[in-house]
Write a protein that holds these residues in place. Structure first.
Motif, PDB file in Angstrom:
ATOM      1  N   ASP A 316       0.871  -1.168   0.000  1.00 61.97           N
ATOM      2  CA  ASP A 316       0.000   0.000   0.000  1.00 61.97           C
ATOM      3  C   ASP A 316       0.916   1.229   0.000  1.00 61.97           C
ATOM      4  O   ASP A 316       2.132   1.099  -0.177  1.00 61.97           O
ATOM      5  N   GLY A 331      -3.974  -1.526  -0.878  1.00 65.15           N
ATOM      6  CA  GLY A 331      -4.211  -0.922   0.428  1.00 65.15           C
ATOM      7  C   GLY A 331      -5.616  -1.156   0.957  1.00 65.15           C
ATOM      8  O   GLY A 331      -6.580  -1.244   0.200  1.00 65.15           O
ATOM      9  N   PRO A 340      -1.201  -3.987   3.658  1.00 62.44           N
ATOM     10  CA  PRO A 340      -1.805  -4.365   2.380  1.00 62.44           C
ATOM     11  C   PRO A 340      -2.120  -5.858   2.305  1.00 62.44           C
ATOM     12  O   PRO A 340      -1.496  -6.671   2.986  1.00 62.44           O
TER      13      PRO A 340
END
Lengths: 450, 480
Positions: A316, A331, A340
Motif C-alpha cells: 500500500d 491498500g 496491504p
C-alpha cells in the motif's frame, strides 16, 4: 442500482461540505440475492439492497472516519461533521501520507445487466433442476444460488464502489457476480461443486450438480485409511483455500517489514519448486475485480513468485514509502494495522493437463475435493491445519478406487509448493485462480468418524 | 417506526403472506485501536434499515432495504412475498411454526455508562497508557490495544400481534503483545485472543484490567521466543477458561444447533454429530460436564429480552452431568426434537439478514476445584492458556486447537514455559476425559464477537462461561 452519476453526485456533495485540510469519501453497496436450499427444499431465500458512505477527514496529521448508510443531505452532512470531530479528537499519526491525487485506472468490463437483475424465479428454477438430479440418484441436495451487483462482501461487508478525495482523485467500478454451490449427500457420503463468475451464463448448474452427485455416489461406504504422508491430488477448491491463507499471512509488505512473513530474509531466493509462479492479478479474465484499492490507487498485477523464486510482497502507500517503492494498489482503508492484502491470487507454472489426466497418471494417491476450517499453525513456515470434506477418495492405478473417511492435515504450504509434480488448468475458485495439484508427501495427521 | 413496521406487515398480508414479521434495526458502532504508540484504526458508523420475512404458499421469503420511505417498505414487503412464492416451487413439505404468544414489550441491556457519551480522547488515553506499559518491556516488537462498542435498537412486529422494542449495548477491549526474533513470532493476548466483550456500557472496560496485566503479557510474549517447544505425546491438560470458551463453542455449542442437525447448514457450516437419536442417550461428557444455555445471563453477549422471532429469553441445559439433553432451536424446527415451543435461539446479523439458529450464552457449570489444587493434583501435564488457532471438522468430531502459551506441570508443580502448544482430539472422547472443573471463583463469561454462520454470512456474538478444567490423556504437540 447506484449509477455512476448518482454516486459522483453524493461524493461531490460530501467533498463540498468539508472543513478539513483533506477529505476522502467512498461509496459502496449494491444488491445481493441468495436462494438457499437443503433437504431438497428451498429453505432460505433472501435479498438486500444497501449503500454506505464512508468519510475520512484529515487535519494536518490527524485522521478521523465516519460511516453511514443515510445518504440524504442530512446524513451526508452528519457523516462529514462526525469525521471532522473524530479527527480533531485524535493525536497525530506521524506517518500519515497526504491523500493521492488523480489516478488512471484500467477499464474492467465486469458488469452484466442480466446477472445484476436475476429474479428469484430464475434462481428457484435452477435450484429445482439441481434438486431433481439429486433426488433421481437418491441423494439430498444442499447449497445456494446467489447473484447481485456492487461491492457487498459475503458477510455483508461493504468495499468502495466509487471514491473521491479533495486532491481530485475520482474512481468508480461496478461489477456483477453469480455463484452456484451444491453439496449432494448420501448415506455416509457427500460430494460438492461450485462455480462463480461475473456472468451468470457462465454458471453451468447441471454440470456442477453432476460433479457433486458423482462424488457423493463414488464416496459411499468410505474406507478408513491410516493417517500419514500421502501423494495427493488437490482439486482447485482445496488449493485455493491453502493459497488464500498463505496470502493472508505472508504476501503483504507490512508483515515482511515487521518480520512476521515467511518471506522475511528470503526475497530473491528460490523457496518453491521451479514450476511454481504466483501472482496477484485482479485483472485476470476469470476474476475481473475492482481496478483500485481502498486508497484509490490503481491495482497492479504483482509477481509474488516466479519459477519458485520469491519476488516480493504487495504494497500500500505507507509500506511502499518505507521501502522506497510504489504502491501496488493493495491498500486497505486508512489507517489500519494489518497492512496491504493480496486478494486475487493466481497460481500457475506447469504445462497444465486435464483434471482427468492428473488422476490417470497417478499410481496411488488421495484425491481431496475441498478443505474445511483451515487455520494457521505456524505463520513463518505457513503450516496450516484443516479437514478434508465432501469427496475424499483413494486413487489407484489411474482410477478412483473408493471413497475414504476424512482426514485432518498439518502441512507447510511452502513445502507443498516444492513438492508439486503436475497441475491441471487453473480455474476460478472464490477469489483465486488456481489449478488442481498433484503433490507428494502431504501430511495427514489424524482421521475422523466419517 | 411502528407505522413503517405495520405498513410492511399489511403489505405482506395483502400480497398473500400467511405469516410476516418485520425487523427495523438501527446500529451504531465505534471501533478504535492503537499500535505502537499511535492510533492504528478508528471508525464510527451508523446504519439503519429493515427486513421483511414472510411465509407464503408454505415457504420462506425475505427482502430488506435501507430505503425507509413508505414506497420502499411496501415494495420490499412485496418482494419478500414474491421470493417466498419462488421458494415454494422447491419444497418437500409445508412450513409450520411452533406456537408463540404475542408479546408487546420493551427490553434494554443494563448499561451504567453510555459508551457513546464517553469522549474519544478518554478512550484513547486509556489505550495509550496500556500501550506504553506493553512497550516498556524490552524486546517487544508490536503492542496493539483495542476497544469496541455497539448499540443496536430493534423493533420487531409480526402478523401474530407481537410488537417488541429492544436496545442492546455491547462494550469490549483487549490487547496483544507480539515479539519477533530469530525467525520466530510469538504472541500473547489478554484477556483472550479476542479481548473481552460483554453486554453493558463503558463500565465493562474497567473490568477488563488491561493496564494491570500489560507488563506480564508483554514479558511472556518476549520470553516465548526462547522457550522450549511443547513436547508431543499424551498428557493431562488443564485448559484455562478462555481456551475452554472456544472448546465449548466449537465442540458443543455448534453441534447443538438444531438447524445443523437437520441438515440446513450442510453446504457451508456443516452438520452435527448430535443427531436426533442421540438426545437423552449420548454420554457426551463425564459426570463433571454440565452445559447450560442461558439467554438471560447478566453481561452475556447473547443476552436479550426476546430473540429475533419474538420468543422470550430462556435458560435450559444442553448437557446434564455428561448426558446430552437439549438443543438450540427455532419456531420452525423445535418440533423436530419433540419440543412444542422454540428455545428462542434465532438471531440475525442486522436488518439485512434473516434470523438463524445461533448459539446463545452457553457455559460449563462450575465445579469444586481451586486452580492451585488442580495443578497440585496433576503429576504429568500441561496448563494451556489463550487460544491461538482453531479447527474442527464439519460434523464437529475432530478438533485441533493451539494456544499462545503453556506451562509444564510435573509432580504438582507448575514449571517451565512452553511455546507452540497444541492439542487434538475427538469431541466426545475429549469431554468424557474431563475429571475436574474449577469453582465459581474462577468462572468468567468469556465473550466471542466473531462467530460466522450462514449463506450469506452472518456474524453473531455470545458468551461462554467457564472455569479451568482438566482433561486426561490428551494428544498434545500434534502439528509436527
Amino acid at each position: 442500482m447506484m449509477e455512476k452519476a448518482r454516486a459522483e453526485s453524493i461524493l461531490r456533495s460530501a467533498l463540498e461540505l468539508s472543513k478539513s485540510d483533506e477529505i476522502e469519501v467512498c461509496l459502496g453497496g449494491g444488491s445481493y440475492s441468495l436462494t438457499r436450499f437443503a433437504n431438497n427444499t428451498i429453505h432460505q431465500n433472501v435479498s438486500e439492497k444497501r449503500n454506505q458512505l464512508s468519510v475520512r477527514s484529515v487535519f494536518g496529521k490527524k485522521s478521523g472516519k465516519a460511516v453511514t448508510n443515510k445518504l440524504d443531505p442530512e446524513g451526508v452532512l452528519s457523516a462529514v461533521r462526525q469525521s471532522e470531530t473524530a479527527a480533531a479528537a485524535q493525536p497525530e499519526i506521524p506517518e500519515l501520507l497526504p491523500m493521492p491525487g488523480p489516478q488512471q485506472y484500467p477499464v474492467v468490463d465486469a458488469f452484466s445487466p442480466e446477472t445484476a437483475s436475476l429474479p428469484p424465479g430464475f434462481r428457484a428454477e435452477a435450484v429445482a433442476r439441481a434438486v431433481r438430479l439429486c433426488k433421481k440418484n437418491g441423494l439430498q441436495a444442499a447449497g445456494y444460488f446467489s447473484s447481485g451487483y456492487g461491492s457487498l462482501g459475503g458477510y455483508g461487508e461493504v468495499s468502495p464502489l466509487a471514491m473521491a478525495n479533495s486532491r481530485g482523485l475520482s474512481a468508480y467500478h461496478s461489477g456483477t457476480e453469480a455463484s452456484f454451490s451444491i453439496t449432494a449427500m448420501g448415506e455416509g457420503s457427500s460430494g460438492w461443486g461450485q462455480e462463480t463468475s461475473w456472468l451468470v451464463s457462465n454458471i453451468d448448474v447441471e454440470k456442477v450438480a453432476s460433479v457433486a452427485v458423482e462424488k457423493a455416489l463414488l464416496s459411499s461406504k468410505p474406507r478408513q485409511l491410516e493417517p500419514g504422508k500421502y501423494k495427493v491430488i488437490l482439486e482447485p477448491a482445496a488449493v485455493a483455500e491453502l493459497m488464500a491463507y498463505m496470502a493472508w499471512v505472508g504476501f503483504g509488505a507490512l508483515q515482511l517489514q515487521e518480520g512476521r512473513s515467511f518471506m522475511a530474509g528470503k526475497v530473491g531466493q528460490k523457496v518453491f519448486g521451479e514450476n511454481i509462479s504466483i501472482y496477484d492479478d485482479v485483472y485476470h479474465d476469470l476474476l475481473r475485480g475492482r481496478p483500485f484499492d481502498s486508497e484509490g490507487m490503481p491495482r497492479k498485477r504483482v509477481t509474488i513468485a516466479e519459477k519458485g523464486v520469491l519476488k516480493g510482497p504487495v504494497y500500500d502507500r505507507i509500506t511502499a514509502s518505507k521501502d522506497q517503492k510504489e504502491s501496488t494498489g493493495h491498500g486497505l482503508p486508512v489507517p489500519n494495522t494489518s497492512g496491504p492484502e493480496a486478494s486475487s491470487v493466481v497460481l500457475e507454472g506447469f504445462q497444465p493437463v486435464t483434471p482427468e489426466e492428473l488422476v490417470k497418471r497417478t499410481d496411488r494417491a488421495i484425491l481431496v475435493t475441498r478443505f474445511w476450517y483451515v487455520n494457521v499453525v505456524d505463520p513463518m513456515k505457513v503450516v496450516l491445519t484443516g479437514m478434508t470434506r465432501d469427496g475424499t477418495f483413494l486413487v489407484e492405478n489411474g482410477k478412483i478406487a473408493c471413497g475414504i473417511r476424512n482426514f485432518r492435515f498439518n502441512q507447510s504450504v511452502i513445502e507443498l509448493l516444492s513438492n508439486v509434480e503436475a497441475m491441471s488448468t487453473p480455474v476460478r475458485t472464490g477469489g483465486c485462480v488456481v489449478p488442481g495439484l498433484l503433490v507428494r508427501d502431504f501430511n495427514f495427521s489424524s482421521g475422523t468418524e466419517f | 417506526m411502528k407505522e413503517l413496521a405495520m405498513l410492511a406487515i399489511d403489505a405482506a398480508k395483502a400480497r398473500g403472506a400467511a405469516y410476516a414479521d418485520v425487523r427495523l434495526v438501527e446500529t451504531r458502532v465505534e471501533n478504535l485501536g492503537t499500535k505502537n504508540g499511535k492510533v492504528g484504526s478508528y471508525e464510527a458508523s451508523e446504519d439503519m434499515g429493515f427486513g421483511v420475512r414472510v411465509i407464503a404458499s408454505g415457504a420462506w421469503g425475505f427482502a430488506s432495504s435501507d430505503d425507509m420511505s413508505r414506497e420502499s417498505v411496501e415494495k420490499t414487503a412485496r418482494a419478500a412475498v414474491e421470493t417466498a412464492l419462488a421458494s415454494s416451487k422447491v419444497k418437500e413439505e409445508e412450513l409450520i411454526l411452533a406456537p408463540e404468544s404475542a408479546h408487546v414489550a420493551k427490553w434494554s441491556t443494563l448499561c451504567e455508562t453510555d459508551p457513546f457519551k464517553v469522549p474519544l480522547s478518554q478512550k484513547l488515553e486509556h489505550l495509550f497508557k496500556v500501550d506504553e506499559a506493553l512497550r516498556k518491556v524490552k524486546g517487544l516488537t508490536i503492542a496493539e490495544c483495542s476497544m469496541g462498542f455497539v448499540r443496536e435498537k430493534q423493533l420487531f412486529a409480526s402478523t401474530e400481534g407481537s410488537l417488541i422494542e429492544q436496545e442492546l449495548v455491547h462494550s469490549g477491549a483487549g490487547m496483544t503483545a507480539t515479539a519477533v526474533g530469530g525467525g520466530d513470532v510469538q504472541r500473547r493476548s489478554f484477556p483472550s485472543s479476542e479481548g473481552h466483550s460483554a453486554s453493558g456500557g463503558y463500565e465493562v472496560i474497567g473490568r477488563v484490567k488491561l493496564l494491570e496485566n500489560a507488563g506480564r503479557i508483554a514479558e511472556e510474549a518476549v520470553a516465548l521466543l526462547s522457550a522450549d517447544v511443547c513436547p508431543s505425546g499424551k498428557k493431562d491438560v488443564i485448559l484455562d477458561g478462555s481456551q475452554l470458551c472456544l472448546q465449548i463453542h466449537e465442540s458443543i455449542g455448534h453441534p447443538s444447533e438444531l438447524d445443523r442437525v437437520l441438515g440446513t447448514e450442510a453446504n457451508y457450516a456443516g452438520t452435527s454429530y448430535l443427531s436426533l437419536d442421540k438426545l437423552g442417550k449420548l454420554r457426551l461428557g463425564s459426570k463433571y460436564v454440565t452445559i447450560v444455555a442461558d439467554s438471560t445471563l447478566p453481561g452475556g453477549l447473547a443476552t436479550v429480552g426476546f430473540d429475533d422471532e419474538g420468543v422470550p429469553a430462556q435458560k435450559w441445559e444442553l448437557v446434564k452431568d455428561g448426558l446430552f439433553v437439549g438443543y438450540l432451536t427455532s419456531r420452525e424446527n423445535a418440533r423436530a426434537c419433540g419440543e412444542q415451543r422454540s428455545r428462542g435461539c434465532m438471531r440475525a446479523d442486522g436488518w439485512n439478514r434473516i434470523p438463524l439458529v445461533r448459539m446463545t450464552n452457553i457455559g460449563l457449570a462450575p465445579g469444586t476445584w481451586k486452580l492451585e489444587d488442580l495443578i497440585a493434583d496433576t503429576a504429568d501435564g500441561l496448563l494451556m492458556e489463550t487460544n491461538k488457532s482453531w479447527s474442527i471438522d464439519q460434523m464437529r468430531y475432530n478438533f485441533q486447537f493451539s494456544t499462545e502459551i503453556a506451562w509444564e506441570i510435573k509432580n504438582g508443580k507448575k514449571g517451565r514455559m512452553l511455546k507452540n502448544p497444541n492439542y487434538q482430539g475427538i469431541s466426545t472422547e475429549f469431554w468424557n476425559s474431563c475429571d475436574a472443573v474449577c469453582d465459581e471463583t474462577h468462572w468468567w463469561p468469556w465473550g466471542i464477537i466473531n462467530c460466522g454462520k450462514g449463506q450469506p454470512g452472518q456474524i453473531a456474538r455470545m458468551s461462554h462461561g467457564s472455569a479451568p478444567a482438566r482433561f486426561r490423556g490428551v494428544n498434545v504437540g500434534v502439528a509436527r
